[in-house]
Design a protein around this motif. Structure first.
Motif, PDB file in Angstrom:
ATOM      1  N   ARG A  58     -40.143  12.130 -60.794  1.00  0.00           N
ATOM      2  CA  ARG A  58     -40.321  11.849 -59.364  1.00  0.00           C
ATOM      3  C   ARG A  58     -40.241  13.129 -58.530  1.00  0.00           C
ATOM      4  N   ARG A  59     -39.363  14.027 -58.925  1.00  0.00           N
ATOM      5  CA  ARG A  59     -39.222  15.261 -58.152  1.00  0.00           C
ATOM      6  C   ARG A  59     -40.525  16.069 -58.124  1.00  0.00           C
ATOM      7  N   VAL A  93     -38.262   5.451 -54.253  1.00  0.00           N
ATOM      8  CA  VAL A  93     -37.696   4.975 -55.512  1.00  0.00           C
ATOM      9  C   VAL A  93     -38.053   3.495 -55.663  1.00  0.00           C
ATOM     10  N   HIS A  96     -43.180   3.272 -59.484  1.00  0.00           N
ATOM     11  CA  HIS A  96     -43.219   4.037 -60.730  1.00  0.00           C
ATOM     12  C   HIS A  96     -44.605   4.127 -61.349  1.00  0.00           C
ATOM     13  N   ASP A 115     -41.005   8.827 -63.246  1.00  0.00           N
ATOM     14  CA  ASP A 115     -39.653   8.522 -63.717  1.00  0.00           C
ATOM     15  C   ASP A 115     -38.639   9.425 -63.027  1.00  0.00           C
ATOM     16  N   GLU A 116     -37.370   9.128 -63.260  1.00  0.00           N
ATOM     17  CA  GLU A 116     -36.297   9.759 -62.510  1.00  0.00           C
ATOM     18  C   GLU A 116     -35.707  10.959 -63.256  1.00  0.00           C
ATOM     19  N   SER A 118     -32.038  13.862 -62.933  1.00  0.00           N
ATOM     20  CA  SER A 118     -30.822  14.302 -62.260  1.00  0.00           C
ATOM     21  C   SER A 118     -30.449  15.650 -62.837  1.00  0.00           C
ATOM     22  N   SER A 125     -35.735   5.037 -65.477  1.00  0.00           N
ATOM     23  CA  SER A 125     -35.801   4.151 -64.316  1.00  0.00           C
ATOM     24  C   SER A 125     -35.297   2.753 -64.650  1.00  0.00           C
TER      25      SER A 125
END
Length: 209
Positions: A58-59, A93, A96, A115-116, A118, A125
């Motif tokens: 996603r970033r 968010v 997707h 997708d996510e 961190s 997700s």
């Protein structure tokens, strides 16, 4: 394979080589996903494909608009419906899935999964407890095409558990390492609960020939 018809138009998926030409110059990571990821892990075809999937974080998802400049991009927002994805729009968010085509009167060619992450970790997700270092979620084909590791792709396929997903699972299961099997079993159990694949994952890994 004949074009696949959907309520939103016809699919004629791009080839992996075409996708690589479009995405290969991006300064962000991306991975071929879906059934092609399984085939790239195996090194040979398994079945026909109605579409082609690319995974991005996603970033980095705005880079898709650079890779497919001049195309039409549509977001599954809400899921089950499509709406235009505006230039420069950061998707919220919960969104997707992107469908992309060269023009209104042209078939859909590429599906992008968002997708996510961190920090340095990919985060599913489906379940934030399921995560891996970004550097370890993919591999590269002999042609230099990045693809998603088979155990991660199977984790996503486990939710739908369609006939084609069973075909992909059966094809790639013999080459999964013990570590890959254990990770997949953990991710499936943690996210979906009991699942038909778990018994096979607990079996002994087939020997290499």
């Amino acid at each position: 394979m004949a074009p696949t018809r959907t309520p939103w138009g016809v699919w004629e998926p791009a080839t992996p080589a075409e996708v690589a030409r479009k995405f290969g110059t991006l300064p962000v990571p991306w991975w071929l996903a879906g059934g092609y990821a399984i085939e790239f892990a195996l090194g040979h075809p398994v079945r026909d494909h109605a579409d082609i999937d690319v995974l991005v974080l996603r970033r980095d998802h705005l880079a898709v608009q650079d890779a497919l400049a001049g195309w039409q991009w549509w977001a599954a927002d809400p899921p089950g419906a499509l709406r235009p994805w505006r230039l420069g729009e950061r998707l919220p968010v919960g969104v997707h899935d992107l469908w992309c085509r060269p023009d209104t009167d042209r078939p859909w060619r590429v599906q992008v999964m968002v997708d996510e992450s961190s920090g340095d970790d990919w985060v599913s997700s489906r379940n934030p407890d399921v995560r891996r270092p970004i550097a370890g979620i993919g591999d590269t084909s002999g042609d230099g095409i990045p693809f998603l590791c088979p155990e991660i792709q199977l984790f996503y396929k486990a939710k739908g558990h369609r006939p084609k997903d069973d075909v992909d699972f059966a094809a790639v299961l013999p080459i999964l390492t013990i570590e890959q099997r254990e990770w997949l079993a953990y991710a499936i159990t943690r996210t979906y609960g009991p699942h038909p694949w778990l018994r096979q994952l607990a079996g002994r890994r087939a020997p290499k020939h």
